[in-house]
Design an enzyme around this catalytic site. Structure first.
Site, short mmCIF file in Angstrom:
data_model
loop_
_atom_site.label_atom_id
_atom_site.label_comp_id
_atom_site.label_asym_id
_atom_site.label_seq_id
_atom_site.Cartn_x
_atom_site.Cartn_y
_atom_site.Cartn_z
N LYS A 19 0.85 -1.20 0.00
CA LYS A 19 0.00 0.00 0.00
C LYS A 19 0.87 1.24 0.00
O LYS A 19 2.06 1.22 0.36
CB LYS A 19 -0.94 0.01 1.21
CG LYS A 19 -0.26 -0.04 2.58
CD LYS A 19 0.23 1.30 3.11
CE LYS A 19 0.90 1.14 4.47
NZ LYS A 19 1.59 2.38 4.92
N ASP A 144 -2.43 -1.67 10.53
CA ASP A 144 -2.57 -1.72 9.08
C ASP A 144 -3.19 -3.02 8.58
O ASP A 144 -3.56 -3.12 7.41
CB ASP A 144 -1.21 -1.54 8.40
CG ASP A 144 -0.77 -0.09 8.35
OD1 ASP A 144 -1.58 0.79 8.68
OD2 ASP A 144 0.39 0.17 7.98
#
Length: 290
Positions: A19, A144
């Protein structure tokens, strides 16, 4: 692969995408010391690949590269053990990872690997847990992890666990990984870190973009990351993902990105990637369950 390894499920690997933090605003701090964030988190097509093999009952282990990492430090082993312990699974598993995402780069590789373990083993062990349950479990492993479990780019708030799915432009990015990095804990403990950015909205981000509050502290702590940010400025707005070490720039097309990649100083590793809104993990899951 060792010939003695028998696949658990279909032989196709399970992807774990990286990401980018398109922005990272720090808007406050809780009494327990955790920082309150707002971040646009976009998945990218740079992926680790995981394989799962049958093991005797109770054996959960990492095989292949980095198999010697202590289990208590290995997120993929911790994820599998958490799932097995919480839901009384006695099956064993061997987990092999083909690493493509650079470590300690702010790209979320370890969190994504852990998320893929949760999603894959939920299917392979036939636990029947819903994505929401897996995301909640993943939060115990790291802030995350839930975004990767849910499998969609998102606007993140709170300590990163409050997720609103978003479709960001699926741009081409050039990502650079400097050799040196900085400690995430050190950045968040730095007294000069901005902790009072104004609270914004998704609409405002789409209209005007955002910033990363960690950049000034990271620049101060790492001359090499500062140099990489400055180098990329020639080609567009250079940005830092998370607390680094990776930096990136959006470019108009892949050919342009590859042209810039050819000019990257040899001491840095470069990646041409494309933004994704839907994780390839969801497609792999659908294939397994078909």
């Amino acid at each position: 692969m060792n010939d003695n390894n028998e696949f658990l499920g279909l032989p196709e690997p399970w992807p774990a995408p990286a990401k980018l933090n398109l922005c990272l605003h720090i808007v406050g701090r809780r009494a327990d010391g955790y920082h309150l964030l707002q971040s646009a988190m976009q998945l990218i097509d740079l992926c680790d690949e995981l394989q799962f093999y049958r093991r005797p009952a109770g054996v959960i282990e990492r095989v292949g590269d980095n198999a010697d990492i202590p289990a208590e430090q290995d997120l993929v082993v911790r994820a599998a053990r958490l799932l097995a312990t919480r839901y009384e699974v006695f099956d064993g598993v061997g987990i092999e990872i083909k690493k493509r995402i650079p470590v300690q780069g702010g790209l979320g590789g370890g969190s994504s690997d852990a998320a893929t373990v949760l999603v894959a083993l939920n299917e392979l062990w036939r636990l029947g847990l819903k994505i929401e349950e897996l995301a909640t479990l993943g939060l115990e492993l790291g802030a995350d992890v839930p975004v990767f479990v849910r499998g969609h780019s998102a606007w993140a708030e709170g300590v990163g666990e409050q997720l609103t799915p978003c479709d960001f432009p699926e741009q081409v990015f050039l990502v650079l990984k400097p050799q040196t990095g900085v400690s995430t804990a050190a950045v968040f403990q730095d007294p000069e870190l901005t902790r009072n950015s104004p609270v914004t909205t998704i609409r405002a981000f789409f209209a005007g973009g955002g910033h990363n509050d960690c950049v000034p502290v990271v620049r101060k702590r790492s001359g090499e990351i500062a140099e990489a940010l400055d180098w990329l400025e020639e080609f567009g707005e250079s940005r830092l993902t998370g607390t680094g070490a990776c930096v990136f720039v959006a470019l108009p097309e892949e050919a342009t990105a590859r042209s810039v990649l050819a000019r990257v100083p040899a001491r840095w590793t470069g990646y041409v990637v494309r933004g994704l809104n839907r994780s390839p993990l969801l497609d792999r899951l659908a294939h397994e369950s078909a």
